[in-house]
Design an enzyme around this catalytic site. Structure first.
Site, PDB file in Angstrom:
ATOM      1  N   GLU A  61     -53.629   7.296  15.379  1.00  0.00           N
ATOM      2  CA  GLU A  61     -51.868   8.378  16.342  1.00  0.00           C
ATOM      3  C   GLU A  61     -51.343   9.242  15.371  1.00  0.00           C
ATOM      4  O   GLU A  61     -50.844  10.286  16.334  1.00  0.00           O
ATOM      5  CB  GLU A  61     -51.490   6.983  16.493  1.00  0.00           C
ATOM      6  CG  GLU A  61     -51.620   7.174  17.727  1.00  0.00           C
ATOM      7  CD  GLU A  61     -52.117   7.346  19.135  1.00  0.00           C
ATOM      8  OE1 GLU A  61     -50.948   7.973  19.208  1.00  0.00           O
ATOM      9  OE2 GLU A  61     -53.210   7.442  19.589  1.00  0.00           O
ATOM     10  N   HIS A  90     -50.658  13.819  16.584  1.00  0.00           N
ATOM     11  CA  HIS A  90     -49.992  13.629  16.816  1.00  0.00           C
ATOM     12  C   HIS A  90     -48.877  13.710  15.880  1.00  0.00           C
ATOM     13  O   HIS A  90     -47.439  14.518  15.637  1.00  0.00           O
ATOM     14  CB  HIS A  90     -49.461  12.681  17.868  1.00  0.00           C
ATOM     15  CG  HIS A  90     -50.598  12.150  18.750  1.00  0.00           C
ATOM     16  ND1 HIS A  90     -50.880  13.445  19.657  1.00  0.00           N
ATOM     17  CD2 HIS A  90     -51.690  10.942  19.212  1.00  0.00           C
ATOM     18  CE1 HIS A  90     -52.151  13.238  20.703  1.00  0.00           C
ATOM     19  NE2 HIS A  90     -52.707  11.326  20.154  1.00  0.00           N
ATOM     20  N   HIS A 122     -48.220   3.581  23.986  1.00  0.00           N
ATOM     21  CA  HIS A 122     -49.760   4.010  23.373  1.00  0.00           C
ATOM     22  C   HIS A 122     -49.525   5.184  23.071  1.00  0.00           C
ATOM     23  O   HIS A 122     -50.432   5.362  21.612  1.00  0.00           O
ATOM     24  CB  HIS A 122     -50.196   4.793  24.575  1.00  0.00           C
ATOM     25  CG  HIS A 122     -51.759   5.575  24.456  1.00  0.00           C
ATOM     26  ND1 HIS A 122     -52.933   6.040  25.894  1.00  0.00           N
ATOM     27  CD2 HIS A 122     -52.456   5.748  23.963  1.00  0.00           C
ATOM     28  CE1 HIS A 122     -53.491   6.355  25.351  1.00  0.00           C
ATOM     29  NE2 HIS A 122     -54.020   5.882  23.979  1.00  0.00           N
TER      30      HIS A 122
END
Length: 353
Positions: free
Chosen positions: A217, A221, A169
């Site tokens: 992502e 992040h 994830h």
């Protein structure tokens, strides 16, 4: 802390100003090119009505920049790379000095190559470790068989036929105070990893391509983790994530202990913890969601790590900074057994109905 926050804010404004200035330059150049095209076509039609050749009136000063554009305009000057698909023969009538001002940033963009492509990478990393405030990472693995239950609209769920195992994830730095929001990611950054990413980091949403998932992502992040040398490019960030996925063979560990997906059997948190703890450390969370039939369904494991990628983190603390990873799940209740549903590729939103 206030000084660091002010520095981050100033850098963010500088980064935004740089992008805005570049956009303005391109807009001005596009406006000039469009206007020049229009003027050129009008002049050409007027000359043709008088039976004269437009080329005979293309008289320019002896200026290298003008000669360059005159030469390239004969072959239909192509500005599509920066201005869309605009192609037109133009006779440059703009002031060479102003034209040079508009074009220099574009020339610099081409010559700088990788540095420009990475946006404000230099600004984000120039202060080094001093501004790298995060200490802990959350490496999150999700189980496709339970993922659909985490969606408000289960019909959006899809599980590619090649996916039969736990998938990534995300890899999320925690309590980040500084992120570069203008460090873009391109397909070429992960092209060498694409086959492996497709297997271990697929998109499970119909409305989101796998590259879009990876790109999100990275921007949310990965760019936050980039102040650490081992994470300081999209390729490195995804390489590390894939290596971590190979290190945590969750499905094999569970199967060896007799914990397998089932539509009938339920498991207790303590039972699963006794199996996982020797392999993932003691700082992790087993996450569940409550499905439409009010059942607890296991769908995720969040493993805490230090930024040197060792298990656990002495500074671990839940936070909501830009690098934190929001989740629709909750810790599986210790007193209520949960389901570990099998993967159903044909009916992923209702694997056991």
């Amino acid at each position: 802390m206030q000084v660091r926050a002010a520095s981050a804010a100033a850098e963010s404004r500088s980064c935004g100003a740089e992008a805005a200035a570049q956009k303005l330059r391109l807009s001005l150049l596009g406006f000039w090119a469009s206007s020049a095209c229009s003027r050129g076509r009008r002049s050409e039609r007027q000359l043709q009505r008088h039976g004269e050749s437009p080329r005979s009136h293309a008289v320019l000063n002896d200026n290298p920049l003008e000669r360059f554009f005159t030469r390239t305009s004969r072959n239909s000057w192509n500005v599509s790379e920066h201005l869309g698909r605009m192609r037109c023969p133009v006779l440059v009538a703009l002031s060479p000095a102003l034209l040079l001002i508009l074009l220099l940033p574009l020339v610099a963009m081409e010559t700088q190559g990788e540095d420009f492509k990475d946006g404000c990478r230099g600004a984000a990393l120039q202060d080094g470790e001093h501004d790298c405030t995060w200490s802990c990472l959350i490496f999150t693995l999700q189980w496709p068989g339970g993922f659909c239950a985490s969606l408000f609209n289960e019909s959006l769920c899809r599980i590619p036929d090649s996916v039969t195992n736990w998938t990534i994830h995300g890899l999320w730095p925690q309590r980040v105070h500084r992120c570069c929001g203008c460090w873009p990611m391109f397909h070429s950054d992960v092209q060498e990893l694409e086959e492996e990413l497709a297997e271990y980091w697929p998109s499970l949403l119909r409305t989101r391509s796998r590259f879009q998932f990876w790109k999100e992502e990275w921007s949310k992040h990965g760019a936050c983790a980039a102040c650490v040398e081992g994470f300081n490019s999209p390729q490195k960030y995804f390489q590390i994530s894939l290596k971590l996925r190979q290190s945590f063979q969750i499905q094999r560990i569970l199967e060896d202990a007799g914990i397998t997906p089932s539509c009938e059997r339920r498991y207790k948190v303590a039972e699963v913890q006794s199996v996982l703890t020797p392999h993932v450390g003691d700082q992790y969370e087993i996450q569940c969601v409550t499905d439409r039939r009010d059942r607890q369904v296991w769908f995720q494991v969040k493993i805490t790590m230090s930024r040197d990628l060792t298990l656990g983190c002495p500074h671990s603390e839940a936070g909501s900074g830009p690098g934190s990873g929001p989740s629709p799940g909750h810790p599986c209740p210790t007193e209520v057994p949960f389901f570990y549903f099998p993967i159903n590729h044909q009916q992923p939103e209702r694997p056991c109905d």
